[in-house]
Design a protein around this motif. Sequence first.
Motif, PDB file in Angstrom:
ATOM      1  N   LYS A  77       0.753  13.419   1.147  1.00 36.37           N
ATOM      2  CA  LYS A  77       1.761  13.709   0.311  1.00 36.37           C
ATOM      3  C   LYS A  77       2.867  14.986   0.321  1.00 36.37           C
ATOM      4  CE  LYS A  77       2.140  14.210  -4.919  1.00 36.37           C
ATOM      5  NZ  LYS A  77       3.404  14.706  -4.772  1.00 36.37           N
ATOM      6  N   GLU A  78       2.030  16.039   0.947  1.00 35.79           N
ATOM      7  CA  GLU A  78       3.031  17.169   1.161  1.00 35.79           C
ATOM      8  C   GLU A  78       3.860  16.972   2.204  1.00 35.79           C
ATOM      9  OE1 GLU A  78       0.514  20.880   1.720  1.00 35.79           O
ATOM     10  OE2 GLU A  78      -0.651  20.334   0.027  1.00 35.79           O
ATOM     11  N   ALA A 106       5.839   9.919  -0.805  1.00 35.08           N
ATOM     12  CA  ALA A 106       4.245   9.539  -0.569  1.00 35.08           C
ATOM     13  C   ALA A 106       4.127   8.724  -1.489  1.00 35.08           C
ATOM     14  CB  ALA A 106       3.512  10.730  -1.324  1.00 35.08           C
ATOM     15  N   SER A 107       4.694   7.860  -2.500  1.00 42.98           N
ATOM     16  CA  SER A 107       4.361   6.670  -3.402  1.00 42.98           C
ATOM     17  C   SER A 107       5.323   5.518  -3.017  1.00 42.98           C
ATOM     18  CB  SER A 107       4.935   6.975  -4.819  1.00 42.98           C
ATOM     19  OG  SER A 107       6.372   7.110  -4.953  1.00 42.98           O
ATOM     20  N   SER A 108       6.083   5.633  -1.598  1.00 43.43           N
ATOM     21  CA  SER A 108       6.518   4.394  -1.088  1.00 43.43           C
ATOM     22  C   SER A 108       5.652   3.397  -0.583  1.00 43.43           C
ATOM     23  CB  SER A 108       7.385   5.109  -0.064  1.00 43.43           C
ATOM     24  OG  SER A 108       8.555   5.786  -0.213  1.00 43.43           O
ATOM     25  N   MET A 131       0.761  -1.198  -0.035  1.00 45.06           N
ATOM     26  CA  MET A 131      -0.103   0.001   0.128  1.00 45.06           C
ATOM     27  C   MET A 131       0.909   1.262   0.137  1.00 45.06           C
ATOM     28  SD  MET A 131      -2.755   1.264   2.959  1.00 45.06           S
ATOM     29  CE  MET A 131      -4.077  -0.032   2.359  1.00 45.06           C
ATOM     30  N   ARG A 132       0.415   2.220  -0.617  1.00 41.90           N
ATOM     31  CA  ARG A 132       1.204   3.460  -0.790  1.00 41.90           C
ATOM     32  C   ARG A 132       1.008   4.127   0.401  1.00 41.90           C
ATOM     33  NH1 ARG A 132       1.626   6.947  -5.903  1.00 41.90           N
ATOM     34  NH2 ARG A 132       1.446   8.407  -4.355  1.00 41.90           N
ATOM     35  N   LEU A 133       2.437   4.858   0.899  1.00 41.14           N
ATOM     36  CA  LEU A 133       2.449   5.662   2.214  1.00 41.14           C
ATOM     37  C   LEU A 133       1.334   6.500   2.465  1.00 41.14           C
ATOM     38  CD1 LEU A 133       3.841   6.444   4.788  1.00 41.14           C
ATOM     39  CD2 LEU A 133       5.172   7.804   3.364  1.00 41.14           C
ATOM     40  N   ASP A 134       0.671   7.508   1.433  1.00 40.23           N
ATOM     41  CA  ASP A 134       0.105   8.301   1.483  1.00 40.23           C
ATOM     42  C   ASP A 134      -1.255   7.723   1.543  1.00 40.23           C
ATOM     43  OD1 ASP A 134      -0.058   7.647  -1.128  1.00 40.23           O
ATOM     44  OD2 ASP A 134      -0.301   9.746  -2.084  1.00 40.23           O
TER      45      ASP A 134
END
Length: 89
Positions: free
Chosen positions: A20-21, A37-39, A1-4
């Motif tokens: 994300k910011e 954010a995409s990690s 799952m993406r971090l954000d």
Amino acid sequence: MRLDKFLKVSRLIKRRTLAKEVADKGRITINGQIAKASSNVKTGDELEIRFGQKTVTVQIDVLQESSRKEEAANMYTVLKEEKVAGDDL
């Protein structure tokens, strides 16, 4: 799952755009590595998030695509919460 997405679903941060910011400013680490954010995050990962005057360290316990408000706190365990000196703002 993406971090954000995890931050939003777990309600650690209320909005995905805000998550994300925060990530883009380098204020989030996953297992000691600065994260974007995409990690991708997985169960067992340790997140350290710097919110203005405090730093929160959590461990991911469960990944869910969506959650109710009552269930959100079960997705992570707070390991550490500490105030940060105000000079790094």
